[in-house]
Design a protein around this motif. Structure first.
Motif, PDB file in Angstrom:
ATOM      1  N   GLY A  66     -83.747  11.392  78.028  1.00 48.46           N
ATOM      2  CA  GLY A  66     -83.511  10.333  76.428  1.00 48.46           C
ATOM      3  C   GLY A  66     -82.546  10.434  76.360  1.00 48.46           C
ATOM      4  N   ALA A  67     -81.503  10.684  76.975  1.00 50.00           N
ATOM      5  CA  ALA A  67     -80.043  11.483  77.046  1.00 50.00           C
ATOM      6  C   ALA A  67     -79.898   9.700  77.815  1.00 50.00           C
ATOM      7  N   PRO A  68     -78.583   9.323  78.212  1.00 49.19           N
ATOM      8  CA  PRO A  68     -78.443   8.003  78.594  1.00 49.19           C
ATOM      9  C   PRO A  68     -78.617   8.151  80.419  1.00 49.19           C
ATOM     10  N   ALA A  69     -78.734   7.137  80.760  1.00 52.26           N
ATOM     11  CA  ALA A  69     -78.632   6.707  81.978  1.00 52.26           C
ATOM     12  C   ALA A  69     -77.186   7.559  82.839  1.00 52.26           C
ATOM     13  N   PRO A  70     -76.572   8.473  84.229  1.00 56.08           N
ATOM     14  CA  PRO A  70     -75.608   8.308  84.409  1.00 56.08           C
ATOM     15  C   PRO A  70     -75.169   7.258  84.263  1.00 56.08           C
ATOM     16  N   GLN A  71     -73.242   6.578  84.888  1.00 59.71           N
ATOM     17  CA  GLN A  71     -72.591   5.809  85.086  1.00 59.71           C
ATOM     18  C   GLN A  71     -72.596   6.217  86.518  1.00 59.71           C
ATOM     19  N   PRO A  72     -72.738   5.515  87.709  1.00 61.62           N
ATOM     20  CA  PRO A  72     -72.551   5.900  89.241  1.00 61.62           C
ATOM     21  C   PRO A  72     -70.787   5.937  89.059  1.00 61.62           C
ATOM     22  N   ALA A  73     -70.482   4.880  88.989  1.00 59.84           N
ATOM     23  CA  ALA A  73     -69.004   4.583  88.891  1.00 59.84           C
ATOM     24  C   ALA A  73     -68.547   5.035  87.543  1.00 59.84           C
ATOM     25  N   LYS A  74     -68.603   5.918  87.389  1.00 60.17           N
ATOM     26  CA  LYS A  74     -68.230   6.943  86.198  1.00 60.17           C
ATOM     27  C   LYS A  74     -67.081   8.710  87.247  1.00 60.17           C
ATOM     28  N   ALA A  75     -69.399   8.087  87.639  1.00 59.83           N
ATOM     29  CA  ALA A  75     -68.898  10.045  88.972  1.00 59.83           C
ATOM     30  C   ALA A  75     -68.463   9.969  89.987  1.00 59.83           C
ATOM     31  N   GLY A  76     -67.208   8.071  90.135  1.00 61.73           N
ATOM     32  CA  GLY A  76     -66.984   8.100  91.199  1.00 61.73           C
ATOM     33  C   GLY A  76     -68.087   7.982  92.504  1.00 61.73           C
ATOM     34  N   LEU A  77     -69.476   7.365  91.549  1.00 56.12           N
ATOM     35  CA  LEU A  77     -70.628   7.656  92.824  1.00 56.12           C
ATOM     36  C   LEU A  77     -70.177   5.557  93.896  1.00 56.12           C
ATOM     37  N   GLU A  78     -70.645   5.470  94.791  1.00 60.63           N
ATOM     38  CA  GLU A  78     -71.161   3.754  95.042  1.00 60.63           C
ATOM     39  C   GLU A  78     -72.123   3.798  95.039  1.00 60.63           C
ATOM     40  N   ARG A 135     -74.331   6.632  97.189  1.00 63.17           N
ATOM     41  CA  ARG A 135     -73.011   7.526  97.946  1.00 63.17           C
ATOM     42  C   ARG A 135     -71.815   8.267  97.361  1.00 63.17           C
ATOM     43  N   LEU A 136     -71.616   8.984  98.301  1.00 61.23           N
ATOM     44  CA  LEU A 136     -70.701   9.745  97.476  1.00 61.23           C
ATOM     45  C   LEU A 136     -69.591   9.276  98.460  1.00 61.23           C
ATOM     46  N   THR A 137     -68.458   9.833  97.343  1.00 59.73           N
ATOM     47  CA  THR A 137     -67.186   8.835  97.920  1.00 59.73           C
ATOM     48  C   THR A 137     -65.978   9.901  97.140  1.00 59.73           C
ATOM     49  N   PRO A 138     -64.423   9.644  98.153  1.00 60.55           N
ATOM     50  CA  PRO A 138     -63.831  10.933  97.934  1.00 60.55           C
ATOM     51  C   PRO A 138     -63.313  11.524  96.470  1.00 60.55           C
ATOM     52  N   HIS A 139     -63.403   9.782  95.604  1.00 59.95           N
ATOM     53  CA  HIS A 139     -63.459  10.404  94.508  1.00 59.95           C
ATOM     54  C   HIS A 139     -65.022  11.153  93.324  1.00 59.95           C
ATOM     55  N   THR A 140     -66.058  11.569  94.140  1.00 56.45           N
ATOM     56  CA  THR A 140     -67.664  12.260  93.171  1.00 56.45           C
ATOM     57  C   THR A 140     -66.550  13.329  92.193  1.00 56.45           C
ATOM     58  N   ALA A 146     -69.745  12.181  84.467  1.00 59.68           N
ATOM     59  CA  ALA A 146     -71.062  11.359  83.794  1.00 59.68           C
ATOM     60  C   ALA A 146     -71.639  11.864  83.011  1.00 59.68           C
ATOM     61  N   LEU A 147     -71.358  13.241  82.262  1.00 58.68           N
ATOM     62  CA  LEU A 147     -72.048  13.599  81.743  1.00 58.68           C
ATOM     63  C   LEU A 147     -70.977  13.181  80.299  1.00 58.68           C
ATOM     64  N   VAL A 148     -72.298  14.040  78.552  1.00 62.30           N
ATOM     65  CA  VAL A 148     -71.650  13.453  78.280  1.00 62.30           C
ATOM     66  C   VAL A 148     -71.520  14.831  76.898  1.00 62.30           C
ATOM     67  N   PRO A 149     -69.852  15.241  76.710  1.00 63.42           N
ATOM     68  CA  PRO A 149     -70.024  16.576  76.272  1.00 63.42           C
ATOM     69  C   PRO A 149     -70.186  16.911  74.638  1.00 63.42           C
ATOM     70  N   GLY A 150     -70.813  18.016  75.149  1.00 65.65           N
ATOM     71  CA  GLY A 150     -71.472  18.264  73.993  1.00 65.65           C
ATOM     72  C   GLY A 150     -72.916  17.252  73.566  1.00 65.65           C
ATOM     73  N   ILE A 188     -79.688  14.198  87.375  1.00 67.72           N
ATOM     74  CA  ILE A 188     -80.281  14.943  88.148  1.00 67.72           C
ATOM     75  C   ILE A 188     -79.906  13.789  90.223  1.00 67.72           C
ATOM     76  N   ALA A 189     -80.023  14.380  90.595  1.00 67.52           N
ATOM     77  CA  ALA A 189     -79.461  14.313  92.025  1.00 67.52           C
ATOM     78  C   ALA A 189     -80.713  14.580  93.074  1.00 67.52           C
ATOM     79  N   MET A 190     -81.125  13.221  93.436  1.00 68.88           N
ATOM     80  CA  MET A 190     -82.487  13.390  93.727  1.00 68.88           C
ATOM     81  C   MET A 190     -82.553  13.139  95.525  1.00 68.88           C
ATOM     82  N   SER A 191     -82.985  13.823  96.728  1.00 71.14           N
ATOM     83  CA  SER A 191     -83.167  13.317  98.309  1.00 71.14           C
ATOM     84  C   SER A 191     -83.813  12.062  98.294  1.00 71.14           C
ATOM     85  N   PRO A 192     -82.930  11.395  98.987  1.00 73.45           N
ATOM     86  CA  PRO A 192     -83.353  10.142  98.813  1.00 73.45           C
ATOM     87  C   PRO A 192     -85.715  10.409  99.972  1.00 73.45           C
TER      88      PRO A 192
END
Length: 157
Positions: free
Chosen positions: A8-20, A95-100, A105-109, A115-119
């Motif tokens: 039930g946790a919010p979905a990760p925000q890819p841009a916040k984690a530096g993902l494309e 996709r990974l970027t140099p800023h990943t 993307a974690l919500v502190p506390g 979860i990263a899954m293989s394609p």
């Protein structure tokens, strides 16, 4: 199954984690997000690494270890791509970027996780915040025997 039991946790925000974001709503013969969530937060989870959140540079170290384990476990393909949970519990190809920095993307506390899954949907590598530590968990869906490593009980089960 309650929302919390299926992640039930919010979905990760890819841009916040530096993902494309490469593709939204990836379908196919992939494990559901609920199944992946259960693989990460069950009582018998085997940790690959932990990092004390109070340590200097903890988030950077957690990101470094996550990337190392994700690559070793072949979660990330040759193009630097993998899957993460989208807003509707669908899988999103990123996709990974140099800023990943997955820890961003974690919500502190909030005992959150990414979860990263293989394609191909056979392996995952998760970064989660549990109590005062970051945890890195690796799982293969076709494995019958868990790898050796410290076993920890999740407070989310």
């Amino acid at each position: 199954m309650t929302d919390e039991q299926s992640g039930g946790a919010p979905a990760p925000q890819p841009a916040k984690a530096g993902l494309e974001v490469v593709a939204q709503g990836v379908a196919g013969e992939l494990p559901s997000y609920a199944r992946a969530f259960k693989a990460v937060v069950n009582v018998e989870v085997v940790l690959r690494a932990t990092v004390a959140r109070s340590a200097p540079g903890a988030s950077a170290e957690a990101d470094r270890l996550w990337l190392e384990y994700a690559r070793t476990a072949a979660v990330i393909d040759g193009e630097g791509c993998f899957l993460v949970r989208g807003a509707d519990r669908d899988w999103v190809r990123v996709r990974l970027t140099p800023h990943t920095a997955l820890s961003a993307a974690l919500v502190p506390g909030a005992a959150s996780l990414v979860i990263a899954m293989s394609p191909d949907g056979r392996r995952l590598c998760a970064l989660t915040e549990e109590d005062d530590h970051y945890w890195i968990v690796v799982h293969r869906f076709d494995d019958k025997t868990p790898p050796s490593g410290p076993r920890m009980r999740s407070r989310r089960t």
